[in-house]
Design an enzyme around this catalytic site. Structure first.
Site, PDB file in Angstrom:
ATOM      1  N   ASN A 171      40.508  39.533  45.046  1.00 11.39           N
ATOM      2  CA  ASN A 171      41.248  40.553  44.292  1.00 11.39           C
ATOM      3  C   ASN A 171      42.374  41.111  45.158  1.00 11.39           C
ATOM      4  O   ASN A 171      42.219  41.274  46.371  1.00 11.39           O
ATOM      5  CB  ASN A 171      40.332  41.675  43.760  1.00 11.39           C
ATOM      6  CG  ASN A 171      39.545  42.392  44.830  1.00 11.39           C
ATOM      7  OD1 ASN A 171      39.169  41.818  45.842  1.00 11.39           O
ATOM      8  ND2 ASN A 171      39.276  43.662  44.598  1.00 11.39           N
ATOM      9  N   VAL A 172      43.498  41.386  44.516  1.00 12.65           N
ATOM     10  CA  VAL A 172      44.669  41.920  45.214  1.00 12.65           C
ATOM     11  C   VAL A 172      45.147  43.143  44.438  1.00 12.65           C
ATOM     12  O   VAL A 172      45.580  43.021  43.286  1.00 12.65           O
ATOM     13  CB  VAL A 172      45.796  40.861  45.311  1.00 12.65           C
ATOM     14  CG1 VAL A 172      46.998  41.433  46.058  1.00 12.65           C
ATOM     15  CG2 VAL A 172      45.300  39.594  46.014  1.00 12.65           C
ATOM     16  N   GLU A 173      45.015  44.302  45.073  1.00 16.07           N
ATOM     17  CA  GLU A 173      45.382  45.559  44.399  1.00 16.07           C
ATOM     18  C   GLU A 173      46.834  45.930  44.700  1.00 16.07           C
ATOM     19  O   GLU A 173      47.505  45.296  45.535  1.00 16.07           O
ATOM     20  CB  GLU A 173      44.419  46.669  44.843  1.00 16.07           C
ATOM     21  CG  GLU A 173      42.990  46.335  44.455  1.00 16.07           C
ATOM     22  CD  GLU A 173      42.003  47.463  44.693  1.00 16.07           C
ATOM     23  OE1 GLU A 173      42.328  48.421  45.421  1.00 16.07           O
ATOM     24  OE2 GLU A 173      40.890  47.358  44.147  1.00 16.07           O
ATOM     25  N   CYS A 189      42.388  40.479  39.514  1.00 18.70           N
ATOM     26  CA  CYS A 189      41.003  40.198  39.915  1.00 18.70           C
ATOM     27  C   CYS A 189      40.909  38.883  40.685  1.00 18.70           C
ATOM     28  O   CYS A 189      41.737  37.971  40.505  1.00 18.70           O
ATOM     29  CB  CYS A 189      40.113  40.075  38.681  1.00 18.70           C
ATOM     30  SG  CYS A 189      39.903  41.596  37.769  1.00 18.70           S
ATOM     31  N   GLU A 221      38.767  36.497  40.203  1.00 17.85           N
ATOM     32  CA  GLU A 221      38.517  35.354  39.318  1.00 17.85           C
ATOM     33  C   GLU A 221      39.820  34.758  38.797  1.00 17.85           C
ATOM     34  O   GLU A 221      40.011  33.540  38.770  1.00 17.85           O
ATOM     35  CB  GLU A 221      37.664  35.771  38.109  1.00 17.85           C
ATOM     36  CG  GLU A 221      36.272  36.255  38.463  1.00 17.85           C
ATOM     37  CD  GLU A 221      36.200  37.752  38.692  1.00 17.85           C
ATOM     38  OE1 GLU A 221      37.148  38.319  39.282  1.00 17.85           O
ATOM     39  OE2 GLU A 221      35.203  38.358  38.288  1.00 17.85           O
ATOM     40  N   CYS A 248      35.285  40.769  34.476  1.00 21.13           N
ATOM     41  CA  CYS A 248      35.800  41.766  33.523  1.00 21.13           C
ATOM     42  C   CYS A 248      36.238  41.063  32.238  1.00 21.13           C
ATOM     43  O   CYS A 248      36.345  39.830  32.177  1.00 21.13           O
ATOM     44  CB  CYS A 248      36.950  42.555  34.145  1.00 21.13           C
ATOM     45  SG  CYS A 248      38.519  41.672  34.146  1.00 21.13           S
ATOM     46  N   CYS A 307      39.282  38.703  32.496  1.00 18.99           N
ATOM     47  CA  CYS A 307      38.961  37.419  33.151  1.00 18.99           C
ATOM     48  C   CYS A 307      38.145  36.518  32.228  1.00 18.99           C
ATOM     49  O   CYS A 307      38.306  35.296  32.245  1.00 18.99           O
ATOM     50  CB  CYS A 307      38.233  37.666  34.466  1.00 18.99           C
ATOM     51  SG  CYS A 307      39.321  38.335  35.743  1.00 18.99           S
TER      52      CYS A 307
HETATM   53  N1  THU Z   1      37.584  43.174  40.252  1.00 16.73           N
HETATM   54  C1  THU Z   1      37.555  41.806  40.420  1.00 16.73           C
HETATM   55  O1  THU Z   1      38.270  41.262  41.283  1.00 16.73           O
HETATM   56  N2  THU Z   1      36.725  41.090  39.621  1.00 16.73           N
HETATM   57  C2  THU Z   1      35.853  41.614  38.714  1.00 16.73           C
HETATM   58  O2  THU Z   1      35.123  40.877  38.066  1.00 16.73           O
HETATM   59  C3  THU Z   1      35.797  43.061  38.525  1.00 16.73           C
HETATM   60  C4  THU Z   1      36.816  43.860  39.237  1.00 16.73           C
HETATM   61  C5  THU Z   1      38.417  43.974  41.161  1.00 16.73           C
HETATM   62  C6  THU Z   1      39.595  44.659  40.553  1.00 16.73           C
HETATM   63  C7  THU Z   1      39.789  45.823  41.512  1.00 16.73           C
HETATM   64  O3  THU Z   1      40.544  45.378  42.627  1.00 16.73           O
HETATM   65  C8  THU Z   1      38.394  46.136  42.004  1.00 16.73           C
HETATM   66  O4  THU Z   1      37.616  44.988  41.722  1.00 16.73           O
HETATM   67  C9  THU Z   1      37.768  47.360  41.368  1.00 16.73           C
HETATM   68  O5  THU Z   1      37.816  47.315  39.997  1.00 16.73           O
END
Ligand code: THU
Length: 136
Positions: free
Chosen positions: A49-51, A60, A62, A93, A96
């Site tokens: 995941n990259v925010e 996300c 995935e 989520c 995804c």
């Molecule tokens: N996130 C994912 O990478 N995959 C998931 O299935 C659920 C959420 C990430 C998004 C965000 O960076 C962090 O988790 C918190 O929501």
């Protein structure tokens, strides 16, 4: 819930995801996720995941893994593996799930516990039974 056997193919992927968690960029949520997508060729592609400070731009793990697979020429996705910093397995989520459905109607989703002792496995059909689609 299934036991993750030592030396199984899934254990090899779990080990890789565990080491990839450190590459997750999650300074805002502090929730690290790593994912692997198996393409129709059998090759495995990874993502984290990259925010972003503009929160809605976050992607996300995935989707990063799946887009990596498609960028390398895969046409279908057969399995998606997920590991996070949470103790128990997490499910993908909703966004995804829709993206997984785009590339497979029966992909398997394998969700590891953080300690790698066990995992859950569900089909995308079960996780997204009535996803958006249309015919023209
Ligand atoms: N996130 C994912 O990478 N995959 C998931 O299935 C659920 C959420 C990430 C998004 C965000 O960076 C962090 O988790 C918190 O929501």
């Amino acid at each position: 819930m299934y036991l993750l056997k030592e030396k199984s193919d899934y254990k090899i992927i779990y080990d890789k995801l565990k080491s990839l968690l450190k590459n997750s960029y999650a300074p805002f949520s502090k929730f690290n996720v790593a994912s692997a997508a198996e393409g129709g060729s059998g090759n495995i592609y990874y993502g984290v995941n990259v925010e972003n400070v503009s929160f809605s731009l976050t992607i996300c793990a995935e989707r990063n893994a799946i887009f990596h697979a498609i960028s390398k020429g895969e046409k279908t996705i057969t399995k998606v593996f997920i590991l996070s910093t949470a103790k128990s397995p997490i499910t993908p989520c909703g966004a995804c799930r829709q993206v997984i459905s785009e590339f497979s109607n029966d992909a398997k989703i394998i969700m590891f516990s953080n300690d790698g002792v066990n995992y859950e496995e569900k089909s995308i059909k079960k996780l997204l039974p009535d996803g958006f689609d249309y015919k023209v």
